[in-house]
Design an enzyme around this catalytic site. Structure first.
Site, mmCIF file in Angstrom:
data_model
loop_
_atom_site.group_PDB
_atom_site.id
_atom_site.type_symbol
_atom_site.label_atom_id
_atom_site.label_comp_id
_atom_site.label_asym_id
_atom_site.label_seq_id
_atom_site.Cartn_x
_atom_site.Cartn_y
_atom_site.Cartn_z
ATOM 1 N N LYS A 88 30.380 22.799 -16.110
ATOM 2 C CA LYS A 88 29.378 22.315 -17.075
ATOM 3 C C LYS A 88 28.456 21.266 -16.432
ATOM 4 C CE LYS A 88 30.812 19.458 -20.695
ATOM 5 N NZ LYS A 88 29.972 18.257 -20.814
ATOM 6 N N ASP B 255 37.470 13.754 -19.180
ATOM 7 C CA ASP B 255 37.418 14.850 -20.160
ATOM 8 C C ASP B 255 38.775 15.538 -20.335
ATOM 9 O OD1 ASP B 255 34.739 14.378 -20.581
ATOM 10 O OD2 ASP B 255 34.082 15.853 -19.109
HETATM 11 C C1 S3P Z 1 29.478 14.212 -17.540
HETATM 12 C C2 S3P Z 1 30.008 12.947 -17.436
HETATM 13 C C3 S3P Z 1 31.050 12.427 -18.332
HETATM 14 C C4 S3P Z 1 31.754 13.556 -19.069
HETATM 15 C C5 S3P Z 1 30.805 14.569 -19.623
HETATM 16 C C6 S3P Z 1 29.972 15.188 -18.526
HETATM 17 C C7 S3P Z 1 28.405 14.608 -16.627
HETATM 18 O O1 S3P Z 1 30.457 11.562 -19.275
HETATM 19 O O2 S3P Z 1 32.546 13.012 -20.107
HETATM 20 O O3 S3P Z 1 31.513 15.611 -20.279
HETATM 21 O O4 S3P Z 1 28.106 15.816 -16.512
HETATM 22 O O5 S3P Z 1 27.839 13.715 -15.967
HETATM 23 P P1 S3P Z 1 30.140 10.015 -18.943
HETATM 24 O O6 S3P Z 1 29.083 9.971 -17.928
HETATM 25 O O7 S3P Z 1 29.675 9.439 -20.251
HETATM 26 O O8 S3P Z 1 31.437 9.427 -18.503
#
Ligand code: S3P
Length: 430
Positions: A22, A314
């Site tokens: 993702k 996550d």
């Molecule tokens: C992500 C960073 C994380 C994660 C999110 C995806 C990303 O969030 O929880 O599902 O793709 O950079 P945070 O940057 O808020 O920790």
């Protein structure tokens, strides 16, 4: 949509191909749109949150086409001001990364999201962008979406992120690409570094040393590229824990991203006594990947502290399910970020696990779980959170009786084939 899981499952067996990562898919889409000409993303994640990103890019005038199920062509070009608001749905990554990319672009755009996204902390990304000279107006108050972004000439900054967040770090790096002068940032503990790796692959001067990241701005548009997106280890976490907990299982996941800034759960499960073999380790487009072979195993308890949280942020909901089966007390601390995700995950984990008979004590910044407990089926609502829904579907596989997940459509935000993949492995899910 309702999902009914029949437990306890007897064994899980087989091979599945996980959806594309993702985080990497989001970044790939955005960098391709910021570039010039055709870029290809092979194995890209096609789901609710990546559709949100693609729709926003379309509204900015960028054309794209799926040439196959997960083979995406994006034609990078200069963006134009959208006539409608950019709607990020429930996707924090879409909103935060786009804010960074829009800030130095010659466009004016309104950007908004779902009611839950409107409640999530956005000031943390607006603050450093404003320090760079960005004009971002919160229509419901400073730092609160919806935002109107008026693209401006920016200048580089030196900034210490108060909270480790790959989304904030990436937003600043994307803005810094087109700013005047260098930008240097640091964070309390390393968060996922996909943006840094991808920018480096595109020839951007990005230097990492002693926990800080320095970026030298880029002249002109980014080059186009082709990239293979690795399988998403965060989605893989669900079959990994399921195969560990369901007796007599053996499951293979091929081509999974094992970037050390993302693989915290694998290391924690190793420390708990899980049987996860990394085979055929290799590099793909600057990211380490491997095939994972998981066999069921008995688990010991473990303590997770702040330094480990960013690498498995996550995965903490599914870790909690694993902890209910460990022989002793497991503890998570330094994870207050869980309260600001698609739901308050500490609250939802506690609520759901108590319904299923687990012993869990919530903490301000984590939780304590005493195992092992024989879980029993329950009727649960994941409160719109895909990872909570999938974690409790896995809990349903080891529980006695039927577990019903109401409003399970949210699973399609990140892993549309979740139920069919588990069924393929032998799970009974309707
Ligand atoms: C992500 C960073 C994380 C994660 C999110 C995806 C990303 O969030 O929880 O599902 O793709 O950079 P945070 O940057 O808020 O920790």
């Amino acid at each position: 949509m309702e999902l009914k899981v029949n437990g306890p499952a007897e064994k899980l067996e087989g091979n599945i191909k996980l959806p594309g990562d993702k985080s990497i898919s989001h970044r790939g889409m955005l960098l391709a749109a910021m570039g010039y000409g055709p870029s290809r993303l092979l194995g890209v994640l096609r789901s609710g949150v990546t559709d949100a990103m693609l729709n926003c890019l379309t509204a900015l005038g960028v054309e794209s086409e799926y040439l196959g199920q997960d083979d995406l062509l994006i034609l990078g070009k200069s963006w134009s001001s959208p006539s409608t608001s950019l709607y990020c749905g429930n996707s924090g990554t879409t909103m935060r990364l786009l804010l960074g990319a829009l800030a130095p672009s010659p466009v004016r755009a309104t950007i908004d999201g779902s009611p839950r996204l409107r409640q999530r902390p956005m000031g943390r990304v607006v603050t450093p962008l404003e320090l760079m000279g960005a004009r971002i107006n919160g229509m419901n108050g400073q730092g609160q979406p919806p935002f109107i972004v008026d693209g401006q000439e920016l200048h580089g900054i030196q900034y210490d992120l108060p909270v480790s967040s790959a989304q904030v770090k990436s937003a600043v790096l994307l803005a810094a690409l087109f700013a005047q002068g260098e930008t240097e940032i640091s964070e309390p503990t390393p968060s996922r570094d996909h943006t840094e790796r991808m920018l480096k692959n595109l020839g951007i001067s990005i230097i990492r040393s002693n926990g800080s990241i320095r970026l030298i701005p880029h002249r002109g548009r980014l080059p186009n590229f082709t990239m293979d997106v690795p399988g998403d280890v965060s989605s893989g976490a669900f079959p990994i824990v399921a195969a560990t907990l369901v007796p007599d299982s053996e499951v293979t996941l091929s081509g999974v991203g094992i970037n050390p800034t993302r693989s915290g759960l694998l290391e924690i499960l190793d420390a708990m006594g899980a049987d996860i073999r990394r085979e055929n380790q290799r590099q793909s487009c600057g990211e380490p990947i491997a095939d994972l072979v998981i066999r069921s195993a008995a688990l010991n308890p473990v303590e997770i502290e702040a330094d480990k949280v960013a690498s498995m942020v996550d995965e903490l909901p599914i870790f909690a399910i694993a902890a209910t089966q460990a022989h002793g007390i497991s503890k998570v601390s330094g994870a207050e970020e869980l309260r600001f995700k698609e739901s308050d995950r500490i609250l939802e984990i506690t609520r759901g696990l108590r319904e299923m008979g687990a012993r869990i004590e919530p903490q301000a910044d984590g939780f304590i779980i005493e195992g092992p407990t024989r879980l029993h089926g329950a009727v649960l609502d994941p409160n719109g959170d895909h990872r909570i829904a999938m974690a409790f579907a896995v809990a349903g596989l080891i529980a006695e009786g039927e577990t019903t997940l109401r409003n399970a459509d949210c699973i399609a935000e990140s892993y549309p084939d979740f139920a069919s993949d588990l069924i393929k492995l032998g799970a009974e899910i309707q």
